[in-house]
Design a protein around this motif. Structure first.
Motif, PDB file in Angstrom:
ATOM      1  N   THR A   8      26.426-128.805  -8.536  1.00 34.25           N
ATOM      2  CA  THR A   8      25.932-127.361  -8.644  1.00 34.25           C
ATOM      3  C   THR A   8      26.421-126.502  -9.169  1.00 34.25           C
ATOM      4  N   GLY A   9      24.832-125.344  -9.646  1.00 38.86           N
ATOM      5  CA  GLY A   9      25.446-124.084 -10.257  1.00 38.86           C
ATOM      6  C   GLY A   9      26.735-124.008 -11.060  1.00 38.86           C
ATOM      7  N   ALA A  10      26.460-124.796 -11.857  1.00 38.89           N
ATOM      8  CA  ALA A  10      27.632-125.444 -13.547  1.00 38.89           C
ATOM      9  C   ALA A  10      26.984-124.695 -14.080  1.00 38.89           C
ATOM     10  N   SER A  11      26.239-123.591 -14.398  1.00 37.54           N
ATOM     11  CA  SER A  11      26.136-122.446 -15.623  1.00 37.54           C
ATOM     12  C   SER A  11      27.017-121.725 -15.459  1.00 37.54           C
ATOM     13  N   VAL A  55      17.831-129.933 -14.755  1.00 39.32           N
ATOM     14  CA  VAL A  55      17.403-128.303 -15.414  1.00 39.32           C
ATOM     15  C   VAL A  55      17.025-128.077 -13.436  1.00 39.32           C
ATOM     16  N   THR A  56      17.237-127.702 -12.015  1.00 38.83           N
ATOM     17  CA  THR A  56      16.309-127.335 -11.631  1.00 38.83           C
ATOM     18  C   THR A  56      16.642-126.316 -10.251  1.00 38.83           C
ATOM     19  N   ASP A  57      15.377-125.602  -9.980  1.00 45.03           N
ATOM     20  CA  ASP A  57      15.474-124.453  -8.633  1.00 45.03           C
ATOM     21  C   ASP A  57      15.880-125.082  -6.899  1.00 45.03           C
ATOM     22  N   LEU A  58      16.901-124.994  -6.995  1.00 40.11           N
ATOM     23  CA  LEU A  58      17.048-125.311  -5.759  1.00 40.11           C
ATOM     24  C   LEU A  58      16.813-125.057  -4.168  1.00 40.11           C
ATOM     25  N   ASN A  83      28.777-125.999  -5.338  1.00 40.36           N
ATOM     26  CA  ASN A  83      28.882-125.316  -5.320  1.00 40.36           C
ATOM     27  C   ASN A  83      27.419-123.759  -5.804  1.00 40.36           C
ATOM     28  N   ALA A  84      26.896-124.092  -5.743  1.00 47.86           N
ATOM     29  CA  ALA A  84      25.895-123.353  -6.006  1.00 47.86           C
ATOM     30  C   ALA A  84      25.337-122.327  -4.978  1.00 47.86           C
ATOM     31  N   GLY A  85      25.360-120.894  -4.739  1.00 46.58           N
ATOM     32  CA  GLY A  85      25.283-120.103  -3.464  1.00 46.58           C
ATOM     33  C   GLY A  85      24.439-119.144  -3.589  1.00 46.58           C
ATOM     34  N   ASN A 105      18.119-122.765   2.119  1.00 41.07           N
ATOM     35  CA  ASN A 105      18.061-123.157   1.983  1.00 41.07           C
ATOM     36  C   ASN A 105      19.305-123.677   1.274  1.00 41.07           C
ATOM     37  N   ILE A 106      19.369-122.568  -0.025  1.00 40.86           N
ATOM     38  CA  ILE A 106      20.739-123.120  -1.336  1.00 40.86           C
ATOM     39  C   ILE A 106      22.216-123.570  -0.154  1.00 40.86           C
ATOM     40  N   ASN A 107      22.629-122.334   0.939  1.00 41.76           N
ATOM     41  CA  ASN A 107      23.632-122.350   0.894  1.00 41.76           C
ATOM     42  C   ASN A 107      24.569-123.591   1.981  1.00 41.76           C
ATOM     43  N   ILE A 131      32.176-125.570  -1.035  1.00 40.40           N
ATOM     44  CA  ILE A 131      32.479-123.958  -2.439  1.00 40.40           C
ATOM     45  C   ILE A 131      31.804-123.513  -0.798  1.00 40.40           C
ATOM     46  N   SER A 132      32.621-122.720   0.656  1.00 37.75           N
ATOM     47  CA  SER A 132      32.178-121.497   1.433  1.00 37.75           C
ATOM     48  C   SER A 132      32.969-120.512   1.033  1.00 37.75           C
ATOM     49  N   SER A 133      33.627-119.720   1.805  1.00 39.96           N
ATOM     50  CA  SER A 133      34.088-118.200   1.280  1.00 39.96           C
ATOM     51  C   SER A 133      35.057-117.879   2.256  1.00 39.96           C
ATOM     52  N   MET A 145      23.563-112.619   6.679  1.00 37.86           N
ATOM     53  CA  MET A 145      22.976-114.663   6.420  1.00 37.86           C
ATOM     54  C   MET A 145      24.488-115.116   6.152  1.00 37.86           C
ATOM     55  N   TYR A 146      24.790-114.589   4.902  1.00 38.07           N
ATOM     56  CA  TYR A 146      25.715-114.857   3.857  1.00 38.07           C
ATOM     57  C   TYR A 146      26.697-115.284   4.609  1.00 38.07           C
ATOM     58  N   SER A 147      27.543-114.888   5.707  1.00 41.65           N
ATOM     59  CA  SER A 147      28.445-115.243   6.458  1.00 41.65           C
ATOM     60  C   SER A 147      28.673-116.338   7.133  1.00 41.65           C
ATOM     61  N   PRO A 176      37.464-118.622  -0.933  1.00 42.05           N
ATOM     62  CA  PRO A 176      37.831-118.052  -1.512  1.00 42.05           C
ATOM     63  C   PRO A 176      37.163-116.595  -0.586  1.00 42.05           C
ATOM     64  N   GLY A 177      38.386-115.441  -1.506  1.00 41.95           N
ATOM     65  CA  GLY A 177      37.581-113.769  -0.851  1.00 41.95           C
ATOM     66  C   GLY A 177      36.893-113.720  -2.551  1.00 41.95           C
ATOM     67  N   TRP A 178      37.131-112.303  -2.329  1.00 42.73           N
ATOM     68  CA  TRP A 178      36.524-111.570  -3.495  1.00 42.73           C
ATOM     69  C   TRP A 178      37.253-112.354  -5.083  1.00 42.73           C
TER      70      TRP A 178
HETATM   71  N1  LIG Z   1      32.030-114.449  -6.699  1.00 37.29           N
HETATM   72  C1  LIG Z   1      32.706-114.625  -4.893  1.00 37.29           C
HETATM   73  O1  LIG Z   1      33.441-113.547  -4.745  1.00 37.29           O
HETATM   74  C2  LIG Z   1      32.451-115.676  -4.315  1.00 37.29           C
HETATM   75  C3  LIG Z   1      33.315-115.585  -3.377  1.00 37.29           C
HETATM   76  C4  LIG Z   1      33.747-116.995  -2.403  1.00 37.29           C
HETATM   77  C5  LIG Z   1      32.712-117.850  -1.853  1.00 37.29           C
HETATM   78  N2  LIG Z   1      32.101-117.569  -3.173  1.00 37.29           N
HETATM   79  C6  LIG Z   1      30.357-118.481  -4.320  1.00 37.29           C
HETATM   80  O2  LIG Z   1      30.902-119.448  -5.030  1.00 37.29           O
HETATM   81  C7  LIG Z   1      29.810-119.976  -5.590  1.00 37.29           C
HETATM   82  C8  LIG Z   1      29.696-120.015  -6.723  1.00 37.29           C
HETATM   83  O3  LIG Z   1      29.124-118.281  -6.484  1.00 37.29           O
HETATM   84  P1  LIG Z   1      29.741-117.721  -7.696  1.00 37.29           P
HETATM   85  O4  LIG Z   1      30.602-116.852  -7.367  1.00 37.29           O
HETATM   86  O5  LIG Z   1      30.536-118.504  -8.738  1.00 37.29           O
HETATM   87  O6  LIG Z   1      28.217-117.399  -8.624  1.00 37.29           O
HETATM   88  P2  LIG Z   1      27.939-116.946  -9.865  1.00 37.29           P
HETATM   89  O7  LIG Z   1      28.131-117.069 -11.000  1.00 37.29           O
HETATM   90  O8  LIG Z   1      26.665-116.314  -8.877  1.00 37.29           O
HETATM   91  O9  LIG Z   1      27.251-118.509 -10.094  1.00 37.29           O
HETATM   92  C9  LIG Z   1      26.074-119.047  -8.955  1.00 37.29           C
HETATM   93  C10 LIG Z   1      25.650-120.106  -9.622  1.00 37.29           C
HETATM   94  O10 LIG Z   1      24.508-120.440  -8.371  1.00 37.29           O
HETATM   95  C11 LIG Z   1      23.343-120.906  -9.355  1.00 37.29           C
HETATM   96  N3  LIG Z   1      21.964-120.769  -8.350  1.00 37.29           N
HETATM   97  C12 LIG Z   1      22.328-119.683  -7.982  1.00 37.29           C
HETATM   98  N4  LIG Z   1      20.534-119.915  -7.268  1.00 37.29           N
HETATM   99  C13 LIG Z   1      20.592-121.291  -7.652  1.00 37.29           C
HETATM  100  C14 LIG Z   1      19.190-121.901  -7.328  1.00 37.29           C
HETATM  101  N5  LIG Z   1      18.312-121.473  -7.046  1.00 37.29           N
HETATM  102  N6  LIG Z   1      18.977-123.245  -7.495  1.00 37.29           N
HETATM  103  C15 LIG Z   1      19.747-123.707  -8.856  1.00 37.29           C
HETATM  104  N7  LIG Z   1      21.407-122.645  -9.195  1.00 37.29           N
HETATM  105  C16 LIG Z   1      21.036-121.773  -8.022  1.00 37.29           C
HETATM  106  C17 LIG Z   1      23.742-119.850 -10.496  1.00 37.29           C
HETATM  107  O11 LIG Z   1      22.757-120.359 -11.507  1.00 37.29           O
HETATM  108  P3  LIG Z   1      21.659-119.778 -11.925  1.00 37.29           P
HETATM  109  O12 LIG Z   1      23.194-119.170 -13.230  1.00 37.29           O
HETATM  110  O13 LIG Z   1      20.725-120.626 -12.757  1.00 37.29           O
HETATM  111  O14 LIG Z   1      21.523-117.547 -11.499  1.00 37.29           O
HETATM  112  C18 LIG Z   1      25.526-119.977 -10.806  1.00 37.29           C
HETATM  113  O15 LIG Z   1      24.752-120.585 -11.892  1.00 37.29           O
HETATM  114  C19 LIG Z   1      28.912-119.667  -4.793  1.00 37.29           C
HETATM  115  O16 LIG Z   1      28.859-120.810  -3.308  1.00 37.29           O
HETATM  116  C20 LIG Z   1      29.937-118.498  -3.382  1.00 37.29           C
HETATM  117  O17 LIG Z   1      28.689-118.601  -1.873  1.00 37.29           O
HETATM  118  C21 LIG Z   1      31.827-116.756  -4.496  1.00 37.29           C
END
Ligand SMILES: NC(=O)c1ccc[n+]([C@@H]2O[C@H](COP(=O)([O-])OP(=O)(O)OC[C@H]3O[C@@H](n4cnc5c(N)ncnc54)[C@H](OP(=O)(O)O)[C@@H]3O)[C@@H](O)[C@H]2O)c1
Length: 252
Positions: A8-11, A55-58, A83-85, A105-107, A131-133, A145-147, A176-178
């Motif tokens: 999920t969130g593969a793009s 292709v779907t909105d989660l 992975n989507a979050g 819903n998403i997380n 994928i948590s954090s 809310m996120y944490s 992961p951290g940032w």
């Molecule tokens: N970046 C960080 O610092 C960090 C740290 C710890 C954990 N994480 C976690 O890592 C995961 C991936 O995040 P990322 O950093 O790679 O962020 P990202 O580049 O924003 O990727 C998030 C992905 O989730 C998809 N997504 C978001 N809302 C969606 C929805 N309503 N329906 C379907 N897909 C949706 C996005 O699709 P679109 O391209 O269409 O938006 C994108 O592909 C998340 O769970 C995040 O919480 C991130």
């Protein structure tokens, strides 16, 4: 027997690196890549022949498209990557209800619902990576809310991993951290943000795949997140939160 992977969130960000790494795996012949943006999903499908774009909105938490695909093809699912979050850096008392619902819903709901839908199609050696954090290591004011949502996902993953031991299925919580992806805002209220210990998404993905292959229920990539995990265990939570507010408070 070859099987499929679901991401999920593969793009974007971490999800696109998972897609890249998993497409090179010989035992995976299809990747069901879930994303909401048709253009990005089409591009992913063109770049990786194994990708089947879904292709779907989660945001509604239901993932009905995926559930019906599973029912109609009854695939052998070797890997699921939840992975989507989403996250919103804002004060809780100013947070619109739509943001609250999206985070829940998403997380939380989506990974639980997808994991439950996929498990009947998994066998010994299959794995789930959620994928948590590092935000799950302590409460984060202004990312409250996120944490909280990432605590849910971490605890769900570790508990289900224990339950699934007898079936030989591993569930790994990745914290992961940032991470340097599009999720992080470059600036908030006109102030450029510095993200301590930020790492590349490749590092997160490579470690997650290794840890999950070893059957670990936790994957904590990078020195910063590892240090923070221990620090938040040995330091009173109110002190950790005060330090967080001192760093993040100036941006919100
Ligand atoms: N970046 C960080 O610092 C960090 C740290 C710890 C954990 N994480 C976690 O890592 C995961 C991936 O995040 P990322 O950093 O790679 O962020 P990202 O580049 O924003 O990727 C998030 C992905 O989730 C998809 N997504 C978001 N809302 C969606 C929805 N309503 N329906 C379907 N897909 C949706 C996005 O699709 P679109 O391209 O269409 O938006 C994108 O592909 C998340 O769970 C995040 O919480 C991130």
């Amino acid at each position: 027997m070859a099987g499929i992977a679901i991401i999920t969130g593969a793009s974007g960000g971490i999800g696109s690196i998972f897609t890249d790494r998993i497409s090179a795996m010989e035992d995976i012949d299809e990747i069901w890549a879930v994303g909401r943006n048709p253009g990005k999903m089409e591009a992913l499908g063109s770049a990786y022949p194994k990708v089947v774009p879904v292709v779907t909105d989660l945001s509604d938490g239901k993932c009905e498209v995926l559930s019906s695909m599973l029912k109609s093809s009854a695939p052998d699912v070797r890997i699921l990557i939840n992975n989507a979050g989403v996250g919103f850096m804002e004060a809780f008392d100013k947070m619109p209800v739509e943001h609250i619902l999206q985070v829940c819903n998403i997380n939380c709901t989506v990974p639980a619902v997808i994991m439950s839908a996929v498990l009947p199609y998994m066998t010994e050696g299959s794995r789930v990576i959620n994928i948590s954090s590092a935000s799950s290591f302590q409460p984060n004011p202004y990312l409250a809310m996120y944490s909280a949502s990432k605590v849910f996902l971490k605890n769900l993953s570790r508990a289900v991993n224990k339950e699934l031991k007898s079936r030989g299925i591993t569930v790994t919580s990745v914290c992961p951290g940032w991470v340097d992806t599009g999720m992080l805002p470059k600036e908030v209220n006109g102030r450029k943000i510095r993200f301590a210990g930020m790492i590349k998404p490749e590092r997160v993905v490579d470690k997650a795949l290794k840890d999950s292959a070893k059957g670990r229920d936790m994957s904590v990539p990078g020195f910063f997140a590892k240090y923070f995990r221990i620090y938040s265990k040995v330091t009173p939570t109110r002190i950790v939160m005060d330090q967080w507010v001192a760093i993040i408070g100036k941006y919100v």
